[in-house]
Design an enzyme around this catalytic site. Structure first.
Site, PDB file in Angstrom:
ATOM      1  CE  LYS A 111      34.726  11.418  -1.787  1.00  0.00           C
ATOM      2  NZ  LYS A 111      34.786   9.965  -1.731  1.00  0.00           N
ATOM      3  CE  LYS A 193      35.843  12.779  -8.711  1.00  0.00           C
ATOM      4  NZ  LYS A 193      36.237  11.765  -7.787  1.00  0.00           N
ATOM      5  CE  LYS A 196      32.136   5.214  -7.828  1.00  0.00           C
ATOM      6  NZ  LYS A 196      32.784   5.195  -6.768  1.00  0.00           N
TER       7      LYS A 196
END
Ligand code: TYM
Length: 327
Positions: A111, A193, A196
């Site tokens: 991230k 992956k 969201k």
């Protein structure tokens, strides 16, 4: 009865990955465990998010938990920010976490690499708060998708460290990862992956997507040029992902699906997966709409907060005594 706990961050619209890797598992286990399922809203502000969006995501997430079949009679469903003990124990465990071990968390590395500026200290220390979430309730098991297992391992280390330093206080939990669907991949980029926070909506199926649009996303999913329907995640990640989705939603083993597809092509597979996803979303959203209208969400949260607080506060009182806060 053993205890199980898990949570989801209300950072965006929930995806089919969240359902298959997490929510579907919670429902499977709710009859056999003392279960705590919460909305990890303290975790949601580790990345920038508008208050209005957070509020909407939170309400949607609770309604989707209920629509998917979580039963508030059996499961304690609550909002993390309603139970102060999370932040309190979170701080104690942050002070027990090593800078080096938090730096090794792959989710933080991913991230923070994606986001060039505005990386918060909260994003860095978030696994210590996650450990508090779990340890407050003496969870035996934590059902999560593959991406969260490293955080549960850290939780085990922190529990053992605390127990060793201050005497036995926390149960050491185990991650519980589903055999089929621990990692659902992006439909357009099946090496990544399904998430969201993905900007390209074509690769992600949101649980609140229009079912017909979701079916089209399956039709447009990236596959390969081999033309054989078989489960081979390394060489055929796209097809293997579709097989996983189909197996998870229909409960038919992957072997049995591939046996039916001998001599058949990807077009037929995509049609079947698309139809199953269409039906699944249609039913889920009908229940979701009823729940949103019924106003039941507030009642569920009030009851959940009361029960969770009782248990969590007791644990924090113990911890405060042991570390020397209570004089
Ligand atoms: P979050 O909100 O990112 O994801 C919620 C759950 O969904 C799983 N998941 C997936 N499973 C399969 N395929 C995918 N593509 C996929 N994407 C997500 C995740 O593994 C997770 O189980 N830190 C947690 C929230 C949390 C938590 C906790 C979980 C906070 N405290 C305590 C368990 C216990 C998170 O960010 O999950």
């Amino acid at each position: 009865m053993e205890t199980m706990l898990s949570g989801i961050k209300p950072t965006g619209r929930l995806t089919l990955g969240n359902y298959i890797g997490a929510i579907g598992e919670f429902i499977k286990y709710q009859d056999s465990y003392d279960m705590y399922i919460f909305i990890a809203n303290l975790h949601a502000i580790t990345v920038p998010i508008e208050a209005k969006e957070l509020r909407k995501n939170t309400k949607d997430l609770i309604a989707l938990y209920l629509a998917a079949g979580l039963d508030p009679e059996k499961v304690t469903i609550f909002l993390q920010s309603d139970v102060d003990a999370h932040a309190k124990l979170g701080w104690v465990l942050t002070c027990l976490s090593g800078f080096g071990e938090l730096s090794r968390m792959t989710q933080f590395k991913d991230k923070s690499q994606k986001q060039e500026s505005g990386i918060t200290a909260g994003l860095f220390t978030y696994p210590s708060l996650m450990a508090a979430d779990i340890l407050l309730y003496d969870a035996d098991y934590v059902p999560v998708g593959q991406d969260q297992t490293q955080h549960v391992e850290l939780t085990r280390d922190l529990a053992e460290r605390f127990n060793k330093r201050y005497s036995d206080t926390f149960r050491v939990p185990k991650p519980l990862v589903t055999k089929v669907g621990a990692k659902i991949y992006d439909l357009q980029n099946p090496e990544k992956k399904m998430s969201k926070s993905e900007a390209n909506p074509k690769g992600t199926i949101d649980l609140l997507d229009d079912p017909a649009a979701a079916r089209n996303k399956i039709k447009a999913a990236v596959t390969d040029s081999l033309g054989i329907v078989q489960y081979d995640p390394e060489n055929q990640p796209g097809v293997s992902n579709l097989l996983t989705i189909l197996s998870a939603l229909s409960s038919e083993p992957i072997d049995s699906i591939t046996a039916r597809y001998e001599g058949k092509g990807y077009g037929e597979l995509k049609k079947e997966v698309g139809d199953v996803v269409f039906d699944f979303l249609t039913e889920l959203q009908a229940r979701y709409n009823e729940i949103i209208k019924s106003g039941v969400v507030d009642k569920v949260l009030a009851e959940g907060a009361e029960k969770a607080s009782r248990i969590a506060n007791k644990k924090v009182r113990k911890v405060y005594k042991k570390v020397g806060f209570t004089i």
